[in-house]
Scaffold this motif. Structure first.
Motif, PDB file in Angstrom:
ATOM      1  N   SER A 176      -6.229   3.045   1.731  1.00 16.09           N
ATOM      2  CA  SER A 176      -4.960   2.906   1.018  1.00 16.09           C
ATOM      3  C   SER A 176      -4.914   1.592   0.236  1.00 16.09           C
ATOM      4  CB  SER A 176      -3.777   2.989   1.987  1.00 16.09           C
ATOM      5  OG  SER A 176      -3.757   1.898   2.896  1.00 16.09           O
ATOM      6  N   LYS A 197      -4.483   2.968  -3.371  1.00 15.18           N
ATOM      7  CA  LYS A 197      -3.051   3.001  -3.658  1.00 15.18           C
ATOM      8  C   LYS A 197      -2.500   1.684  -4.173  1.00 15.18           C
ATOM      9  CE  LYS A 197      -0.318   5.556  -1.325  1.00 15.18           C
ATOM     10  NZ  LYS A 197       0.564   6.103  -0.268  1.00 15.18           N
ATOM     11  N   ASN A 198      -3.279   0.587  -4.022  1.00 16.64           N
ATOM     12  CA  ASN A 198      -2.807  -0.683  -4.560  1.00 16.64           C
ATOM     13  C   ASN A 198      -3.807  -1.323  -5.504  1.00 16.64           C
ATOM     14  OD1 ASN A 198      -2.579  -3.867  -4.312  1.00 16.64           O
ATOM     15  ND2 ASN A 198      -0.535  -3.004  -4.022  1.00 16.64           N
ATOM     16  N   PRO A 240       4.223   3.717  -5.067  1.00 18.34           N
ATOM     17  CA  PRO A 240       3.702   4.797  -5.915  1.00 18.34           C
ATOM     18  C   PRO A 240       2.724   4.238  -6.942  1.00 18.34           C
ATOM     19  CG  PRO A 240       6.094   4.909  -5.719  1.00 18.34           C
ATOM     20  CD  PRO A 240       5.689   3.601  -5.130  1.00 18.34           C
ATOM     21  N   PHE A 241       1.748   5.034  -7.338  1.00 16.03           N
ATOM     22  CA  PHE A 241       0.693   4.581  -8.244  1.00 16.03           C
ATOM     23  C   PHE A 241       1.269   3.986  -9.518  1.00 16.03           C
ATOM     24  CE2 PHE A 241      -2.657   4.845 -11.357  1.00 16.03           C
ATOM     25  CZ  PHE A 241      -3.841   4.675 -10.651  1.00 16.03           C
ATOM     26  N   THR A 281       0.812  -1.219   0.000  1.00 14.75           N
ATOM     27  CA  THR A 281       0.000   0.000   0.000  1.00 14.75           C
ATOM     28  C   THR A 281       0.844   1.267   0.000  1.00 14.75           C
ATOM     29  OG1 THR A 281      -0.195  -0.139   2.414  1.00 14.75           O
ATOM     30  CG2 THR A 281      -1.978  -1.090   1.119  1.00 14.75           C
ATOM     31  N   SER A 282       2.150   1.121   0.086  1.00 12.43           N
ATOM     32  CA  SER A 282       3.014   2.301   0.036  1.00 12.43           C
ATOM     33  C   SER A 282       3.674   2.478  -1.329  1.00 12.43           C
ATOM     34  CB  SER A 282       4.099   2.208   1.120  1.00 12.43           C
ATOM     35  OG  SER A 282       4.968   1.113   0.878  1.00 12.43           O
ATOM     36  N   ASN A 304      -0.817   4.157   8.240  1.00 16.85           N
ATOM     37  CA  ASN A 304      -1.005   4.334   6.796  1.00 16.85           C
ATOM     38  C   ASN A 304      -1.596   3.094   6.124  1.00 16.85           C
ATOM     39  OD1 ASN A 304      -0.032   6.965   6.738  1.00 16.85           O
ATOM     40  ND2 ASN A 304       2.092   6.309   6.460  1.00 16.85           N
TER      41      ASN A 304
END
Length: 275
Positions: free
Chosen positions: A244, A248-249, A157-158, A154-155, A239
């Motif tokens: 997320s 984000k994932n 970058p797109f 989940t951290s 986070n």
């Protein structure tokens, strides 16, 4: 008779398979999708169990990924041989759309139904793993590593998640493609094993597998012992949220999976052998 199909024959068979999938009753598609989500989740939790202690150390991380990759192909074998509907493989239905034997609406309807079913199956296994106490394995390190994996995913970058999704489903759909071209179970297993081993070892992103990996991490972080074993600080744990996970994932990885399977396998081979 040969025990495998030539690429042009696989192409024709894949188009026909997509048409049958689109015509399947919704209830059957959904139940088979739940099973497929569970099969991929079993492969995900099993690969984590096999390699969590190796993944915890930088010096053995690559070895851990290779070991996890050797376990994970069982999930797709179950989907293809036992029977299941998997969103990532169904991106090959774009070939039927290109051939004007399916509408885009029919393909999207199938994708949405199967995607939802896959999510239900993955959540079911994530919940059962959490309640089983297996995350206590290795002095709580399996639970901690489950959280670390989810937080790492989940951290991303797109754009990184998008490209990792492309490369993942390029390989996954090649595995499905070769399995379609195999006439016996042993050949199907070998066709599936090596591309899937490669994708897991490489660290690519699979949307359905992440339905397990990240939801299991979200469930696990509620346990203080597993959260402590993750070694993550409060900010990193904070986070890791459902928002997320989805934004984000799951969103970029799903889009990447569609491109990887639908374009780089499905449309590339359709153009080469059918157009």
């Amino acid at each position: 008779m040969s025990n495998y199909l030539a690429p042009a024959e696989i192409c024709a068979a894949t188009v026909e398979t997509g048409i049958k999938k689109a015509a399947m009753p919704a209830a059957r598609s959904f139940v088979l999708a739940i099973l497929a989500g569970a099969f991929i989740a079993f492969a995900s939790e099993g690969s984590n169990m096999a390699a969590f202690n190796l993944l915890a150390e930088p010096s053995t991380y690559g070895l851990g990924k290779a070991l996890a990759g050797a376990v994970f192909p069982t999930g797709l074998m179950l989907v293809v041989i036992a029977g299941g509907e998997l969103f990532t493989g169904n991106t090959l239905m774009l070939m039927g759309v290109a051939e004007k034997r399916l509408t885009l609406a029919q393909a999207l309807r199938n994708w949405g139904l199967v995607y939802a079913g896959n999510f239900v199956g993955a959540l079911l296994i994530a919940h059962m793993m959490t309640e089983s106490g297996l995350f206590n394995s290795g002095a709580h390190l399996l639970g901690g590593m489950t959280i670390r994996i989810a937080a790492g995913k989940t951290s991303l970058p797109f754009l990184s998640a998008f490209y990792l999704g492309i490369m993942c489903n390029w390989l996954v759909c090649l595995a499905v493609w070769m399995a379609y071209g195999s006439r016996d179970i042993v050949s199907k297993c070998f066709a599936i094993f090596f591309p899937i081993w490669l994708f897991i070892t490489s660290g690519f992103e699979h949307s359905v597998a992440n339905m397990y990996y990240i939801s299991a991490g979200l469930f696990a972080k509620a346990n203080p012992l597993w959260a402590a074993a993750s070694g993550l600080d409060a900010g990193a744990l904070g986070n890791l949220t459902w928002a997320s996970f989805f934004l984000k994932n799951l969103l970029p990885v799903t889009l990447g999976n569609i491109v990887g399977g639908g374009a780089f396998v499905g449309m590339a081979y359709w153009f080469s052998y059918r157009k």
